[in-house]
Design a protein around this motif. Sequence first.
Motif, PDB file in Angstrom:
ATOM      1  N   ILE A 105       0.838  -1.198   0.000  1.00  7.47           N
ATOM      2  CA  ILE A 105       0.000   0.000   0.000  1.00  7.47           C
ATOM      3  C   ILE A 105       0.874   1.250   0.000  1.00  7.47           C
ATOM      4  O   ILE A 105       0.626   2.209  -0.738  1.00  7.47           O
ATOM      5  CB  ILE A 105      -0.953  -0.014   1.203  1.00  7.47           C
ATOM      6  CG1 ILE A 105      -1.925  -1.197   1.104  1.00  7.47           C
ATOM      7  CG2 ILE A 105      -1.730   1.298   1.302  1.00  7.47           C
ATOM      8  CD1 ILE A 105      -2.760  -1.424   2.344  1.00  7.47           C
ATOM      9  N   SER A 109       1.459   3.772  -3.300  1.00  3.01           N
ATOM     10  CA  SER A 109       1.151   5.181  -3.085  1.00  3.01           C
ATOM     11  C   SER A 109       2.364   6.061  -3.384  1.00  3.01           C
ATOM     12  O   SER A 109       2.244   7.119  -4.021  1.00  3.01           O
ATOM     13  CB  SER A 109       0.672   5.405  -1.651  1.00  3.01           C
ATOM     14  OG  SER A 109      -0.507   4.660  -1.390  1.00  3.01           O
ATOM     15  N   TYR A 129      -5.403   2.667   4.113  1.00  2.00           N
ATOM     16  CA  TYR A 129      -5.520   3.407   2.856  1.00  2.00           C
ATOM     17  C   TYR A 129      -5.519   4.912   3.134  1.00  2.00           C
ATOM     18  O   TYR A 129      -4.879   5.697   2.428  1.00  2.00           O
ATOM     19  CB  TYR A 129      -6.810   3.039   2.118  1.00  2.00           C
ATOM     20  CG  TYR A 129      -7.036   1.570   1.881  1.00  2.00           C
ATOM     21  CD1 TYR A 129      -5.995   0.714   1.527  1.00  2.00           C
ATOM     22  CD2 TYR A 129      -8.317   1.019   2.011  1.00  2.00           C
ATOM     23  CE1 TYR A 129      -6.217  -0.641   1.307  1.00  2.00           C
ATOM     24  CE2 TYR A 129      -8.542  -0.325   1.783  1.00  2.00           C
ATOM     25  CZ  TYR A 129      -7.503  -1.153   1.444  1.00  2.00           C
ATOM     26  OH  TYR A 129      -7.720  -2.486   1.227  1.00  2.00           O
ATOM     27  N   TRP A 170      -8.815   2.711  -4.048  1.00  2.00           N
ATOM     28  CA  TRP A 170      -8.623   1.466  -3.321  1.00  2.00           C
ATOM     29  C   TRP A 170      -9.944   0.709  -3.216  1.00  2.00           C
ATOM     30  O   TRP A 170     -10.968   1.286  -2.834  1.00  2.00           O
ATOM     31  CB  TRP A 170      -8.088   1.735  -1.911  1.00  2.00           C
ATOM     32  CG  TRP A 170      -6.684   2.262  -1.905  1.00  2.00           C
ATOM     33  CD1 TRP A 170      -6.295   3.561  -1.733  1.00  2.00           C
ATOM     34  CD2 TRP A 170      -5.496   1.508  -2.110  1.00  2.00           C
ATOM     35  NE1 TRP A 170      -4.924   3.657  -1.814  1.00  2.00           N
ATOM     36  CE2 TRP A 170      -4.408   2.405  -2.043  1.00  2.00           C
ATOM     37  CE3 TRP A 170      -5.230   0.156  -2.344  1.00  2.00           C
ATOM     38  CZ2 TRP A 170      -3.094   2.009  -2.190  1.00  2.00           C
ATOM     39  CZ3 TRP A 170      -3.914  -0.245  -2.492  1.00  2.00           C
ATOM     40  CH2 TRP A 170      -2.866   0.657  -2.416  1.00  2.00           C
ATOM     41  N   ASN A 172     -11.398  -3.455  -2.034  1.00  2.00           N
ATOM     42  CA  ASN A 172     -10.956  -4.564  -1.183  1.00  2.00           C
ATOM     43  C   ASN A 172     -12.059  -5.619  -1.156  1.00  2.00           C
ATOM     44  O   ASN A 172     -12.945  -5.574  -0.321  1.00  2.00           O
ATOM     45  CB  ASN A 172     -10.653  -4.003   0.216  1.00  2.00           C
ATOM     46  CG  ASN A 172     -10.572  -5.040   1.300  1.00  2.00           C
ATOM     47  OD1 ASN A 172     -11.073  -4.840   2.395  1.00  2.00           O
ATOM     48  ND2 ASN A 172      -9.955  -6.166   1.034  1.00  2.00           N
ATOM     49  N   ASP A 204      -7.292  -4.931  -3.049  1.00  2.00           N
ATOM     50  CA  ASP A 204      -6.563  -5.542  -1.936  1.00  2.00           C
ATOM     51  C   ASP A 204      -7.270  -6.858  -1.615  1.00  2.00           C
ATOM     52  O   ASP A 204      -8.395  -6.849  -1.128  1.00  2.00           O
ATOM     53  CB  ASP A 204      -6.590  -4.567  -0.760  1.00  2.00           C
ATOM     54  CG  ASP A 204      -5.658  -4.958   0.355  1.00  2.00           C
ATOM     55  OD1 ASP A 204      -4.860  -5.898   0.181  1.00  2.00           O
ATOM     56  OD2 ASP A 204      -5.726  -4.314   1.428  1.00  2.00           O
TER      57      ASP A 204
END
Length: 381
Positions: A105, A109, A129, A170, A172, A204
């Motif tokens: 992550i 980023s 996040y 993001w 998930n 994710d």
Amino acid sequence: MKTAERLESVQEYYFSKKLREVAALREQGKPVINLGIGSPDLAPPQQVVDAMQNGLKHSKAHQYQPYKGIPELRNAMTGFYSRYYDINLNAENEILPLMGSKEGIMHISMTFLNKGDKVLVPDPGYPTYTSVSGLLQAEVQKYTLDESQKWLPDLEALEQLGLENVKIMWVNYPHMPTGTKATADFFKKLTAFAEKNEILVVNDNPYSFIQNTQPLSILDTDIRSDYVMELNSLSKSFNMAGWRVGMLAGSSKNIEAVLKVKSNMDSGMFYPLQAGAVKALQLSDEWFLKLNELYSSRKKKVLELVKTLNCEAAPGQSGLFVWAKAPAGKSAESLVDELLYDKDLFVTPGFIFGEQGRDYVRFSLCATEEMIDEALKRIRS
């Protein structure tokens, strides 16, 4: 010494603080049962531990390792994706081993965000996040997930709100904390959304084998989009949370870009850990069947606990948790405090995952049935 301005946008991780409080209560003699943390309490498969121990004898075990992992690990990861997700990845340049997906992550980023760029973050969603985006001085733009929409984002509504300067989104799925599963059709729509709006969408995906018989990947079978990537992990699927082994899959262009960051952040993963991970990724389906039998048994008891508390949990949840709505007229936060201080039972308040989680609590399946029975006994008392 004055700290960097970036620290002004983040707080210490909730569980870092709360676990200190739980430890302090235990030191006072309180027998606190922890149903809050998603850290598997089970051991990895014995053959995985054996492979790790045998790796210590390798002639180069204690040397620096390749920044992008040993070839055997990358091949095992691509083989894993081929076998379980029907995704064919190039082991040389479309997969990148990580020291846990949480590391990924930050690396993603740092690779793609500039100061002031916007990041779409789910609410409710994994707090990292938001905190990582804040550390890099990006602007967090929360997007709402709602139970009435099956905890899936409304892509049309997002476009109407405007997506100027949005660089990363993001997602998930299977979703933490709600346990919602996505569909192949939704992932196709999400990929089209990413390409149309030139946003990097990162799924994710550490929970796809827990309480779930149909693991899915956001990646396309044949075409590798530069606007879609996926994180995955061995932490939950193989009880290897402390090993810190994860992976990032995507286009060769994006993997090469992330490697520029990663290669300046570490000097490779310890060889025995990689050897053990190779063995884990080569295990048969029987491992997941046995693991999920155990979690299914635990889940029945946790659902009984949820019912006893007059909470409400939606059916069909996957993952390591049970996400439940607090009783009408009672705040989730007060319920959590009541359980901790009156019943010596720690569960997670939903507000730490965002405003949309404020009326919910999360129960972990990472505890023995005996411990769950004891928790139930305390509540009934």
